[in-house]
Design a protein around this motif. Structure first.
Motif, PDB file in Angstrom:
ATOM      1  N   ALA A   1       0.884  -1.180  -0.301  1.00 40.08           N
ATOM      2  CA  ALA A   1       0.260  -0.241  -0.024  1.00 40.08           C
ATOM      3  C   ALA A   1       0.448   1.373  -0.391  1.00 40.08           C
ATOM      4  O   ALA A   1       0.860   2.335  -0.821  1.00 40.08           O
ATOM      5  CB  ALA A   1      -0.908   0.233   0.791  1.00 40.08           C
ATOM      6  N   LEU A   2       1.835   1.296   0.927  1.00 38.35           N
ATOM      7  CA  LEU A   2       2.677   2.281   0.793  1.00 38.35           C
ATOM      8  C   LEU A   2       3.593   3.080  -0.336  1.00 38.35           C
ATOM      9  O   LEU A   2       3.868   3.957  -0.770  1.00 38.35           O
ATOM     10  CB  LEU A   2       3.718   2.120   1.815  1.00 38.35           C
ATOM     11  N   GLN A   3       4.029   1.637  -1.461  1.00 34.73           N
ATOM     12  CA  GLN A   3       4.053   1.335  -2.331  1.00 34.73           C
ATOM     13  C   GLN A   3       3.091   2.144  -3.832  1.00 34.73           C
ATOM     14  O   GLN A   3       4.007   2.849  -4.579  1.00 34.73           O
ATOM     15  CB  GLN A   3       4.453   0.598  -2.762  1.00 34.73           C
TER      16      GLN A   3
ATOM     17  N   ILE B   1       3.670   5.638  -5.791  1.00 33.60           N
ATOM     18  CA  ILE B   1       3.991   6.078  -7.100  1.00 33.60           C
ATOM     19  C   ILE B   1       2.837   7.027  -7.449  1.00 33.60           C
ATOM     20  O   ILE B   1       3.707   7.683  -8.221  1.00 33.60           O
ATOM     21  CB  ILE B   1       3.493   4.445  -7.750  1.00 33.60           C
ATOM     22  N   ILE B   2       2.273   7.431  -6.838  1.00 36.44           N
ATOM     23  CA  ILE B   2       0.743   8.369  -7.033  1.00 36.44           C
ATOM     24  C   ILE B   2       1.241   9.741  -7.282  1.00 36.44           C
ATOM     25  O   ILE B   2       1.340  10.235  -7.527  1.00 36.44           O
ATOM     26  CB  ILE B   2      -0.274   7.749  -6.326  1.00 36.44           C
TER      27      ILE B   2
ATOM     28  N   ILE C   1       2.361  -0.916 -10.796  1.00 34.98           N
ATOM     29  CA  ILE C   1       1.010  -0.953 -10.112  1.00 34.98           C
ATOM     30  C   ILE C   1       0.064  -2.176 -10.298  1.00 34.98           C
ATOM     31  O   ILE C   1      -0.269  -2.993  -9.060  1.00 34.98           O
ATOM     32  CB  ILE C   1       0.147   0.357 -10.041  1.00 34.98           C
ATOM     33  N   ALA C   2       0.098  -2.456 -11.524  1.00 37.70           N
ATOM     34  CA  ALA C   2      -0.390  -4.365 -11.838  1.00 37.70           C
ATOM     35  C   ALA C   2       0.299  -5.387 -10.768  1.00 37.70           C
ATOM     36  O   ALA C   2      -0.177  -5.926 -10.389  1.00 37.70           O
ATOM     37  CB  ALA C   2       0.024  -4.481 -13.509  1.00 37.70           C
TER      38      ALA C   2
ATOM     39  N   GLY D   1      -1.782  -7.402  -8.008  1.00 35.22           N
ATOM     40  CA  GLY D   1      -1.372  -8.880  -8.262  1.00 35.22           C
ATOM     41  C   GLY D   1      -0.367  -9.622  -6.487  1.00 35.22           C
ATOM     42  O   GLY D   1      -1.151 -10.396  -6.456  1.00 35.22           O
ATOM     43  N   LEU D   2       0.518  -8.656  -5.869  1.00 38.43           N
ATOM     44  CA  LEU D   2       0.721  -8.714  -4.377  1.00 38.43           C
ATOM     45  C   LEU D   2      -0.200  -9.356  -4.050  1.00 38.43           C
ATOM     46  O   LEU D   2      -0.614  -9.807  -2.316  1.00 38.43           O
ATOM     47  CB  LEU D   2       1.977  -8.659  -4.452  1.00 38.43           C
ATOM     48  N   VAL D   3      -1.096  -7.960  -3.054  1.00 36.62           N
ATOM     49  CA  VAL D   3      -1.884  -8.235  -2.841  1.00 36.62           C
ATOM     50  C   VAL D   3      -3.208  -9.329  -2.968  1.00 36.62           C
ATOM     51  O   VAL D   3      -2.846 -10.639  -1.653  1.00 36.62           O
ATOM     52  CB  VAL D   3      -2.874  -6.500  -2.449  1.00 36.62           C
TER      53      VAL D   3
END
Length: 138
Positions: free
Chosen positions: A10-12, A16-17, A62-63, A67-69
């Motif tokens: 979530a931090l990443q 990025i945003i 972001i993709a 996916g990791l989540v």
């Protein structure tokens, strides 16, 4: 471990945003356009290709994080692929001017990317990514 892993992701995504938005908002002084004259100087590829490729890599990151989540195995590979391509693209894109905020944020994002990759491959979270759903970590 799962909460820490998802918090890092979530931090990443947030970082990025923020970096994507701040590159247009964060000022370079009284003449912000002067910094952009340096971007792509001595580059192996044209400035417009550099910009487009970095935006594609942002989308890949972001993709991968999404996916990791959900513990998708392809997301781990995509994150490594995006990181390698980012490194190659950075090394051939020529001179660039960054603000201290952008450099600091990117530095910590690289460290967190390493943590995410390490957690997903070398800890008990690795079982969450396996196709067999037995022995799952809670």
């Amino acid at each position: 471990m799962i909460k820490l892993f998802k918090s890092l992701i979530a931090l990443q995504i947030f970082s990025i945003i923020v970096l994507f938005i701040s590159s247009n908002l964060y000022g370079y002084g009284n003449y912000p356009e002067m910094a952009f004259f340096w971007i792509g100087t001595n580059s192996l590829i044209d400035y417009y290709y550099i910009s487009a490729l970095f935006q594609i890599i942002y989308a890949l990151y972001i993709a991968a994080y999404i996916g990791l989540v959900f513990f998708q195995n392809w997301a781990r590979v995509l994150l490594i692929f995006a990181a390698v391509i980012w490194g190659i693209l950075t090394s051939i894109s020529g001179l660039a001017v960054f603000t201290p905020f952008e450099v600091t944020t990117s530095f910590y994002m690289n460290i967190i990317d390493g943590m995410i990759i390490s957690f997903s491959f070398f800890t008990s979270l690795n079982y969450k990514f396996s196709k067999r759903k037995e022995n799952l970590v809670t």
